[in-house]
Structure formats: C-alpha cells, structure tokens
Design an enzyme around this catalytic site. Sequence first.
Site, PDB file in Angstrom:
ATOM      1  CB  THR A 182      -6.271  -4.264  -1.971  1.00 37.84           C
ATOM      2  OG1 THR A 182      -6.521  -4.339  -3.043  1.00 37.84           O
ATOM      3  CG2 THR A 182      -6.018  -5.336  -0.486  1.00 37.84           C
ATOM      4  CG  PHE A 186      -3.965  -4.972   3.290  1.00 38.45           C
ATOM      5  CD1 PHE A 186      -3.197  -6.002   3.014  1.00 38.45           C
ATOM      6  CD2 PHE A 186      -3.906  -4.019   1.745  1.00 38.45           C
ATOM      7  CE1 PHE A 186      -2.481  -6.080   1.922  1.00 38.45           C
ATOM      8  CE2 PHE A 186      -3.851  -4.229   1.106  1.00 38.45           C
ATOM      9  CZ  PHE A 186      -3.172  -5.193   0.959  1.00 38.45           C
TER      10      PHE A 186
END
Length: 676
Positions: free
Chosen positions: A567, A569
């Site tokens: 992921t 960020f």
Amino acid sequence: MLVVLSKGISLHDKEMIRVYLQDRGFSIREQHFGEDAIIGATGKGTADIRELSLLPGVERVAATSKPYELASRETKPEDTIVTVGPVKIGGSRISIIAGPCAVESREQIMETAAMVRESGAVILRGGAYKPRTSPYAFQGLGMQGLEYMKAAGEAHGMPIVTEVVSPELAVQMQDLTDMFQIGARNMQNFELLKKVGSLGKPVLLKRGPSATIEEWLLSAEYLLASGTKDVVLCERGIRTFETYTRNTLDISAIPVVKDLSHLPVIVDPSHAVGIRAKVSSAGLAAIAAGSDGLTVEVHPRPDEALSDGPQSLYPEQFERLMRDIEALAPVVGKELLRTPRPHQGWGVPRCSGVLEGAAAGSPKGDTAASRMGTGGEQQCPGTGAAGISTGIAFSGESGAYAEQALMRAFGEEAPRLHVDSFGAVFDAVLEGSASAGVIPVENSLAGSIHENYDLFLRYPDIAIVGELKLRIVHCLIACEGAYLDSIRIVRSHPQGFAQCREFLDKHPDWQLEPYNNTATAVASILREDTAGTDLTTIAAIAGDAAARAHGLKVLKTGIETNPLNYTRFVIISRRNGGDKAPVPPSLGSEPPTKASVVFSVPDTPGSLFACLKILSEKGINLSKLESRPIQGQPWRYLFYVDVSIPHTETIFDAVMEELKTKTEDFRFLGAYRASL
Ligand code: PEP
Ligand code: MN
C-alpha cells in the site's frame, strides 16, 4: 524477577520490599531505567507474586522464566529502539554501520567516512584498539585513531562506534565515541561489561565465537544491569567445523534472539564470512531473516588495508549492497534508514519556481478549479523543524496499517492522533490539531483509494510532502477460543476484503461486515456486547500489529491473494505550513524526486494526448495516470498524474508551465521523495 516500584515510593516502603525479598532468599539490586526504579531479584528465592504485587509501593512484578531478565522479551514485550546520536536502531528500520576494520590514518578514515556516508551508512565504524590474534599484527592507532575517527564522524554527520578492550580505556574513550563496541573476544569479560554498562552509553555487543545464545544474552544482561539501557546485539559468526569461511554465520540466531529479547539485533557479515565476494550475500540473508541492520567493513583500497583487507568491501560493492537492501527492506516490512547527506546539492529547488506557481492553479469561474481552490504555497519537504509539536494524524486505532506507516516515517515515539475517517485526517491537518497526516492512496492488489483522491479536491490547502510504501500481510484475527470453523462474521475495511478475495471465496458462508479501518474492525470484536453473542464466531482481517495491540490471536496469516501486496501512503501537510510542518526523519532533507498533479483538459480531440506528449518529449516519466469523474459535470474527468522529477530543475519547471497551458484546471498536489 523484577519489581517495578511506584513513582514517589517512600523510603520505608522500599525498605519493606527489600526485606520481603531478602527474607525469601533473593539477592537484590536496585536499578533505574529512565523514570522507573526497579528491584531485580535473582537467586533461588521463592515468593508469592500476588502477595508481592500487593505490597505498598509495588507498581508491578515481572516474573520471567529466563536467567536474563532485563534483556528478556517476557519482561519488556515491545521492541527496544536504541538511540545513537541522531540515529535509531530497531523497530521497523534497517540501520547500516560501515567503515574500515581499523583506523589507519586521518586521511583513510575521512575518505572512507565520505564514501560510506554517500552510499547511505548512518554510523561510522572503525577500530582504534584492535585485539589481534597475533601480537605482531597491527594493533591500531589507539587514542590518536579515535580522535581521527571522531573528526571523520563529525565531518560527515555520522555518530561513531569503536571497540573498547579494557575498563580503564572505556573511561578514557567515553567522550570521544558515541557507541562502544564489545568485541567477540571480550563478550564474557565481565569486568569490562560492568564498566562499559555503567557509563550509560549505547553498546554494540558482539556474540563470542563460541558463545551460546543464552550466554550472549547474559552478557547483555550484565550491560543492562550495570546501567545502560541501549544495547544492540551483533551476530558475527561462530566457530564450527567448517573452515571455508572465517566463521559460520548463525542466521537462525536472528529470529531466535528477536523472539527471546526486545533488544535490536544486527549482523556483521564481514567477520562472519571473511571473504569479500560472499559478504553481501550473507548481509542480505541476514536482513531477510529479520536483522535490524548490518555492520560492514569497507575500505577505499582493501588490498592496502592493515587489517581484514580480504573481507573489506570496495566502496562500489558497498553501494550495490545498500541498493539491494533498499529493495529488499519492504519485503520484510522494513525501511532502510537514511539520514540527510550534508554534501549533496539539491537537484531541484523545492520551494521556488514552478512549484509555487503551479500550486496557484488557474481558477476559472464555476469549474473544477473553483472547487479545487487555488492552492497556496507548496509545502517544502525537508525544510522546517524536525520537531513534531502536535501529533501526526491517521485514521483508525492502534495497530492500523496507517499507524505502521506513520511510525516508519516519523519514528515509533512520534505523537499520534487517532481519528475515525480519512476526512478527519485532512480536517486535523487543516485545523492544525495535527502537524501532518498519513493516508493510504493506492494498493497494489486492490487499486486506488478513491475517497482520498477526492479529498484532495475538497482540501485545496493540503499538499503531499512524502510517500511511503508498506508491505501488507493480512491476518485473520479472532479472540481466544475461536478457530477457523467457528467463524461466521468477518470484519475489515473493504480494501482488506478486496485484497483477500481468494481466501474469502473459500468461505462463501462468511458474512462480511465493512469497517472504516482494519484495526477498528479488530477492536470491534472486544467491544461486542457479549450478551447473546458468541465471540468465537467473529473475526477481523488486519495486520498482526492490530492483533497484538488489542490482545487477540492470529488464526491465519498471509491471507492476501498475492504476497506482492503493497500500500502506498502519502504524508500530507498544510500548505503554508512553513517551519512548523514536521519532516519525517526517513525523508530527511533529500531532494524531491516525484510530483503529483491533477488537471482537467478541454473536451476536444487530442487534448489529453497533447499533455502527455509534453511529458514524453521532455523525457519525464509518468508513473501513474488516473481519471476521476468531476462531480456535477457528468462525463467530464480530472486526471491525477504522478511524474518523476528529473535532476535538472529547469526542465521540470518549464514542463509544468507548458502543461498548465494545455489544461483547464491545474493543481500541483506536491513534490516529494519517491519511495521504492
Ligand atoms: C571488529 O568488528 O572489528 C572485530 C574485531 O570484530 P569481532 O570482535 O567480531 O571479531
Ligand atoms: Mn575486522
């Protein structure tokens, strides 16, 4: 056994506790760790722990089943982060120590320091006192060598670590070194351990070539019991029947020790292997096995080295090793710690030229731009105070992936502000109740988190100042007593479900309940109104940190559809944040390499092509292009674009200016350092 005393305990109560323990056959010793006063009780005594915990002045009692207590994870479950000057070792970072085996001259240590620093080492190593097998071998330059090394560390912005061989020298050396190294041969020199521990400085404790793991941890216990709280363990190879390599690197010691102890563990592949060509492979294996860092011997001309030349890396080999570690780190859920390079010039000016101009956008009446706002000054990553006055906001509860990302960027001790939605992160940053925020924008399996892309439009005064990629390993988490077949309900963020699609498809009868955040889903199990609910029927999908944070158990780990699950960020800050916006230590003052922009284009043939052509012709790499509908204007779209910033600032400035002329609405979301 450790008895932690209450703050402000009276002398009388303390004496009663001492008498209580001594009467029951314990030897006792009082230690101070930061604000805590602790009585360590050792020996063959026995005591009723419940009774002891109820004595006035007892905060808590920690009983361990290990002969070492201060070093044991039973006593302190969370990882210890050791601080050496501005550098931290442990937690989710990988810290690299490098330098020559021995300081040979002022020029040699200066030259090596510059090289290893340039490649990303954060601590400089080098021996001033060399315990050599032969009395005729080079013994080191002594205090003079240490002075050269201190000067090299200061010149290149690195704290230093050096071996200490006697208690007397420890006292003489303490003001010159940032960290003491206890060499393998001295691991069980207990008088040395006691003296070095009492000086309170960080210590790198090498494992003796014939020491068991327990003996090694007992040596760490000596250091901790004598006063220091900063001990880093270093595996450097043990003696076996194998003679091909200098020693045998005990890779399995890394996960074993990380389980037994809260102390950081690093590896010295140079002394373990002893053969230059094999050092990097051993170092990478150590990182893969969970090592918190490496200490590596590097020499500008290994063939001329006065000691350990055959195992010293050439600077180019070290540079390559650092790049490989950087690529490997996310696989083991870590990040290579880098500190700013003082001598590196900026590739682009970060707060001037087009970056400010672009941020001004081009408002045109009731167009998307008016909703996007006109923006303001581009927040400049790398400037401003590193001090974090208010918290860093993230959405979710303890153990959330965003919290992991936040700690990776700002350090474990960074103050955090939990909020319950992504919008609330933007609000907190805008209002100043948080100095920055961390939000996910995209996942490699499930795609973009559109909610956050859309929030950038609603918050024109928020800019992107950094990015970070986190490997996501999902777990199925439930309470004690639950097992796979007892589960009926599974809770998570919709992204969690999407990333575990294949696993969930094998359990079609499970009812999926979406939550705002994965860690919130975990916490919800405990908040369940127990009346009438069988808790063993509920599970959540989240990271193992969430299970630990909420005291639940992991039923199954690695349930994401593909292990290459990352992921991305971004760190957001208020434009005009000026000096108050915190700069994540891991981003330091490195120049930005990536920028994000959003624009719309005229509804005419080839208008998007015209924009992309500009980037292509100037050789600007486009790493992402995503379209989102413009609300209130059906079938019109905004394009979110991520581009790399080339080294030559003028090209980038000009390209952005040209791009603006081809777009209708243009907003510069931020320039930041790309994460691998
Ligand atoms: C060293 O690091 O320079 C050294 C001598 O290592 P060890 O004590 O592990 O042999
Ligand atoms: Mn050496």
